[in-house]
Design an enzyme around this catalytic site. Structure first.
Site, PDB file in Angstrom:
ATOM      1  N   CYS A 196      -2.442  11.206   1.893  1.00 54.85           N
ATOM      2  CA  CYS A 196      -3.062   9.879   1.892  1.00 54.85           C
ATOM      3  C   CYS A 196      -2.912   9.181   3.254  1.00 54.85           C
ATOM      4  O   CYS A 196      -3.441   9.653   4.241  1.00 54.85           O
ATOM      5  CB  CYS A 196      -2.520   9.038   0.744  1.00 54.85           C
ATOM      6  SG  CYS A 196      -3.596   7.631   0.352  1.00 54.85           S
ATOM      7  N   LYS A 231     -11.703  -1.252  -2.746  1.00 55.99           N
ATOM      8  CA  LYS A 231     -10.672  -0.240  -2.925  1.00 55.99           C
ATOM      9  C   LYS A 231     -11.207   0.961  -3.705  1.00 55.99           C
ATOM     10  O   LYS A 231     -11.873   0.810  -4.731  1.00 55.99           O
ATOM     11  CB  LYS A 231      -9.489  -0.850  -3.670  1.00 55.99           C
ATOM     12  CG  LYS A 231      -8.299   0.078  -3.838  1.00 55.99           C
ATOM     13  CD  LYS A 231      -7.148  -0.644  -4.515  1.00 55.99           C
ATOM     14  CE  LYS A 231      -5.914   0.228  -4.594  1.00 55.99           C
ATOM     15  NZ  LYS A 231      -4.769  -0.487  -5.184  1.00 55.99           N
ATOM     16  N   SER A 235      -6.117   6.090  -4.397  1.00 59.57           N
ATOM     17  CA  SER A 235      -5.799   4.662  -4.389  1.00 59.57           C
ATOM     18  C   SER A 235      -5.675   4.230  -2.940  1.00 59.57           C
ATOM     19  O   SER A 235      -4.595   4.313  -2.352  1.00 59.57           O
ATOM     20  CB  SER A 235      -4.495   4.396  -5.156  1.00 59.57           C
ATOM     21  OG  SER A 235      -4.143   3.038  -5.082  1.00 59.57           O
ATOM     22  N   HIS A 255      -3.936  11.608  -4.122  1.00 59.52           N
ATOM     23  CA  HIS A 255      -2.572  11.609  -4.659  1.00 59.52           C
ATOM     24  C   HIS A 255      -2.493  12.516  -5.876  1.00 59.52           C
ATOM     25  O   HIS A 255      -2.246  12.051  -7.000  1.00 59.52           O
ATOM     26  CB  HIS A 255      -2.150  10.189  -5.040  1.00 59.52           C
ATOM     27  CG  HIS A 255      -1.746   9.339  -3.885  1.00 59.52           C
ATOM     28  ND1 HIS A 255      -0.572   9.533  -3.183  1.00 59.52           N
ATOM     29  CD2 HIS A 255      -2.369   8.285  -3.298  1.00 59.52           C
ATOM     30  CE1 HIS A 255      -0.478   8.618  -2.215  1.00 59.52           C
ATOM     31  NE2 HIS A 255      -1.549   7.854  -2.268  1.00 59.52           N
ATOM     32  N   GLU A 304      -0.166  14.245  -6.716  1.00 60.59           N
ATOM     33  CA  GLU A 304       1.208  14.245  -7.229  1.00 60.59           C
ATOM     34  C   GLU A 304       1.473  13.120  -8.227  1.00 60.59           C
ATOM     35  O   GLU A 304       2.530  13.096  -8.877  1.00 60.59           O
ATOM     36  CB  GLU A 304       2.203  14.133  -6.068  1.00 60.59           C
ATOM     37  CG  GLU A 304       2.389  12.746  -5.471  1.00 60.59           C
ATOM     38  CD  GLU A 304       1.297  12.320  -4.510  1.00 60.59           C
ATOM     39  OE1 GLU A 304       1.399  11.217  -3.923  1.00 60.59           O
ATOM     40  OE2 GLU A 304       0.332  13.088  -4.321  1.00 60.59           O
ATOM     41  N   ARG A 344       0.173  -4.301 -12.057  1.00 62.82           N
ATOM     42  CA  ARG A 344       0.870  -5.127 -11.054  1.00 62.82           C
ATOM     43  C   ARG A 344      -0.112  -6.054 -10.354  1.00 62.82           C
ATOM     44  O   ARG A 344       0.106  -7.266 -10.253  1.00 62.82           O
ATOM     45  CB  ARG A 344       1.558  -4.217 -10.042  1.00 62.82           C
ATOM     46  CG  ARG A 344       2.287  -4.949  -8.922  1.00 62.82           C
ATOM     47  CD  ARG A 344       2.490  -4.015  -7.729  1.00 62.82           C
ATOM     48  NE  ARG A 344       1.221  -3.658  -7.105  1.00 62.82           N
ATOM     49  CZ  ARG A 344       1.044  -2.605  -6.304  1.00 62.82           C
ATOM     50  NH1 ARG A 344       2.055  -1.785  -6.059  1.00 62.82           N
ATOM     51  NH2 ARG A 344      -0.133  -2.365  -5.764  1.00 62.82           N
TER      52      ARG A 344
END
Length: 311
Positions: free
Chosen positions: A142, A163, A192, A235, A237, A249
């Site tokens: 990333c 985003k 992300s 990502h 992972e 969040r």
């Protein structure tokens, strides 16, 4: 085969509960085999979660892997206890005399900053330069991939209109490359991020080969011909709930955030998220360790120029 990590690292208990073979340091020393020495530069704010995610994937191989953790010197993480950092992390200055089979550079939540304004940019540049002579293969993730592409090849990150957030379909473009050997025709990967890299900028660099892309997420994987440098923009992972935690969040903080795309069944955020990337994540990391580290790294790490074998 097992991954060798410190006995008291929180990831050890988590992976053991998942029936993943974690070898203690004492038992590892009785095996007549050289483990692959992998250095992890963890730039993520949730360091314990990232350690566990990457340890899980690096363990899914018949090879013994010895993982060492480092973090930027002088940077105090806000979301990880200081006693954890003191117990399990070192700094680049502590390891730069040695050679490693592999290096993983994670992402970091600093996309909004020019690279040169990132607090630890000078140290990261020193490490990336060092990696060319002291590491057999470096795996960038990333923001770490964007930083590596900028440092090594002058490719600048580009802001997105909004985003890129969700789980997106990808295809392999370069089937001859072993990184995606065994991959499905279409595979899913979480993303992300607020920035991207442009295909035309990558194609101007003859040393780089585009391996996999997404119609929505753009370039996903690229590498040098030999695989000494690998860059992954997503990502794979991530845990099942990583995107959800980020979504809730930001939603709780009143930020303009949409539900992660292709993540909840029917894009309904009242439903539990559905994991669609686990198999391709395991394949990605096992292929990296097998084809780009184990099969081509020298048995004596001292044969990597200009460094000393560690251990």
């Amino acid at each position: 085969m097992p991954i060798r990590i410190p006995n008291e690292l929180p990831a050890t208990r988590t992976l053991t509960e998942e029936n993943i073979f974690v070898m203690t340091e004492k038992r590892a020393m009785t095996q007549d085999i050289r483990p692959l020495k992998i250095l992890l530069l963890n730039l993520m704010p949730t360091k314990i979660a990232t350690e566990t995610q990457l340890s899980r994937l690096l363990s899914n191989t018949p090879l013994q892997v010895e993982l060492e953790l480092i973090a930027p010197q002088g940077h105090i993480p806000k979301n990880t206890p200081q006693e954890h950092m003191l117990a399990f992390y070192r700094h680049f200055a502590d390891v730069k005399e040695y050679n490693y089979d592999g290096l993983v550079i994670t992402g970091a939540p600093v996309e909004h900053l020019p690279f040169e304004e990132v607090e630890y940019w000078p140290e990261l540049c020193e490490l990336m330069e060092w990696s060319k002579t002291h590491v057999h293969s470096t795996f960038h993730i990333c923001w770490g991939a964007q930083a590596g592409l900028y440092y090594h090849y002058g490719i600048q990150k580009v802001p997105l209109e909004k985003k890129l957030f969700g789980v997106f379909p990808h295809v392999v473009e370069r089937r001859s490359n072993m990184l995606f050997r065994g991959s499905d025709d279409v595979f899913m990967v979480p993303h992300s991020r607020h920035t991207t890299i442009l295909r035309e900028d990558v194609e101007r660099v003859p040393a780089l080969k585009i391996l996999a892309t997404s119609p929505e997420a753009g370039i996903y994987a690229l590498s040098t011909e030999s695989g000494r440098q690998i860059f992954i923009t997503g990502h794979s992972e991530y845990d099942a709930d990583t995107l959800e935690k980020e979504y809730l969040r930001d939603k709780g903080l009143g930020k303009p955030i949409e539900a992660p795309k292709n993540y909840y069944p029917g894009d309904d955020d009242t439903q539990p998220p559905r994991v669609s990337w686990r198999s391709c994540a395991n394949l990605l990391y096992s292929n990296w360790l097998n084809y780009f580290v184990y099969q081509t790294t020298p048995f004596d790490l001292g044969d990597i120029p200009a460094g000393r074998r560690r251990g």
